[in-house]
Write an enzyme that holds these catalytic residues in place. Sequence first.
Site, PDB file in Angstrom:
ATOM      1  N   GLU A 150      12.962  -2.248  -7.750  1.00  0.00           N
ATOM      2  CA  GLU A 150      11.499  -2.185  -7.793  1.00  0.00           C
ATOM      3  C   GLU A 150      11.002  -2.022  -9.221  1.00  0.00           C
ATOM      4  O   GLU A 150      11.239  -0.993  -9.854  1.00  0.00           O
ATOM      5  CB  GLU A 150      10.967  -1.016  -6.960  1.00  0.00           C
ATOM      6  CG  GLU A 150       9.442  -0.938  -7.004  1.00  0.00           C
ATOM      7  CD  GLU A 150       8.864   0.311  -6.373  1.00  0.00           C
ATOM      8  OE1 GLU A 150       7.643   0.333  -6.154  1.00  0.00           O
ATOM      9  OE2 GLU A 150       9.621   1.270  -6.115  1.00  0.00           O
ATOM     10  N   GLU A 249       2.245   2.702   0.700  1.00  0.00           N
ATOM     11  CA  GLU A 249       2.571   3.698  -0.324  1.00  0.00           C
ATOM     12  C   GLU A 249       1.327   3.948  -1.165  1.00  0.00           C
ATOM     13  O   GLU A 249       1.184   3.437  -2.270  1.00  0.00           O
ATOM     14  CB  GLU A 249       3.738   3.230  -1.200  1.00  0.00           C
ATOM     15  CG  GLU A 249       4.213   4.318  -2.147  1.00  0.00           C
ATOM     16  CD  GLU A 249       5.332   3.870  -3.069  1.00  0.00           C
ATOM     17  OE1 GLU A 249       6.499   4.093  -2.719  1.00  0.00           O
ATOM     18  OE2 GLU A 249       5.039   3.288  -4.132  1.00  0.00           O
TER      19      GLU A 249
END
Length: 277
Positions: A150, A249
Site C-alpha cells: 500500500e 478506512e
Amino acid sequence: MAPLRFSANLSWLFPELSGLPARVRAAGSSGFEAVEVAWPYAETPEALARAAREAGLRLVLINTPPGDQEKGEMGLGAVPGRQAAFREGLEQAVRYAKALGCPRIHLMAGRVPQGADRIAVKAEMEAVFLENLRHAAGVLAQEDLVGLLEPINTRITDPQYFLDTPQQAAAILQKVGRPNLQLQMDIFHWQIMDGNLTGNIREFLPIVGHVQVAQVPGRGEPSSPGELNFPYLFQLLEDEGYKGFVGCEYQPRGDTVEGLSWLRSYWDRRGHPEAGQ
C-alpha cells in the site's frame, strides 16, 4: 455488473466502542459482510474469530505488525537492518490470518530512517524491500495467502513513509514477479499524491487486490465534503469489473452508524452482493 462489496475497517470505524470484538458485532449489525483491521494483535485470534463467526462476518485484511512505534516505526518491510524483525512479524501475521480465515496481509514498507535523506537511501531500502517481499511471497504461497503493498501519501499523512505512489509500488511488484503479491489501492492516498484517479484506477486495477476509501482532504465519510466524487468512483470500479472488497478506512465525523447513510443509500440503489460472491 455486480455491486461492490464493502468491509468495515475496525481500526477507524466505531471508535465509540472499546475493543475489537464489540466493533465486529457493531459492523455486523450495520449490514457489513466483512471487516478489516490494521493490527489485531492485542486480541487473541480465538476471540476475534468467535466474534466474527457470531456476527456472520469475514475478516478480509490485516497488516503486518508496525515494529517499535515508540521509536517511530510504522512497518519494517523496507527498513535496513530490520529484516529479522520483519520476518518475525510476518510469521505472527500469518498465524493470525490462518486462525481468522483472513486471505490478505498488508506488508507494511515502513519509514525512511530518522535523519536519513530519502533519495540517498532509496536504492538500499528498495533492495531490502525486494528481499523481504520475495521471502514473504514464498511464506504466503505455502498458506494460500496474498500479500499487499500500500502506497501511503507523504504530503499529509506520513512524510517519512518509503512507499508513496502507485507507480513505485507497481514497479516493485514487477521486480518481485510473484502472483500472490498485489497492490492495495487507498484512494485517499492516491488522490493526494497523484490525482488522475480515473487513469490510475484503469491502469493499475488489474494488479489491485484490495481498495480503501475516504474523502479528501478530511479523511471522513465518502459523503462528507471534499474533492472526491464517490458515486462516480464506485461506478468506475463496477464498470472496470472490480471484484474485491472496498475497505471503509475513514474517520467518522460523528456517530459511525449515522455516518453510514452513504452506504445504506448505495445498498438501496445497487443491492447487497450475493453471499459467497
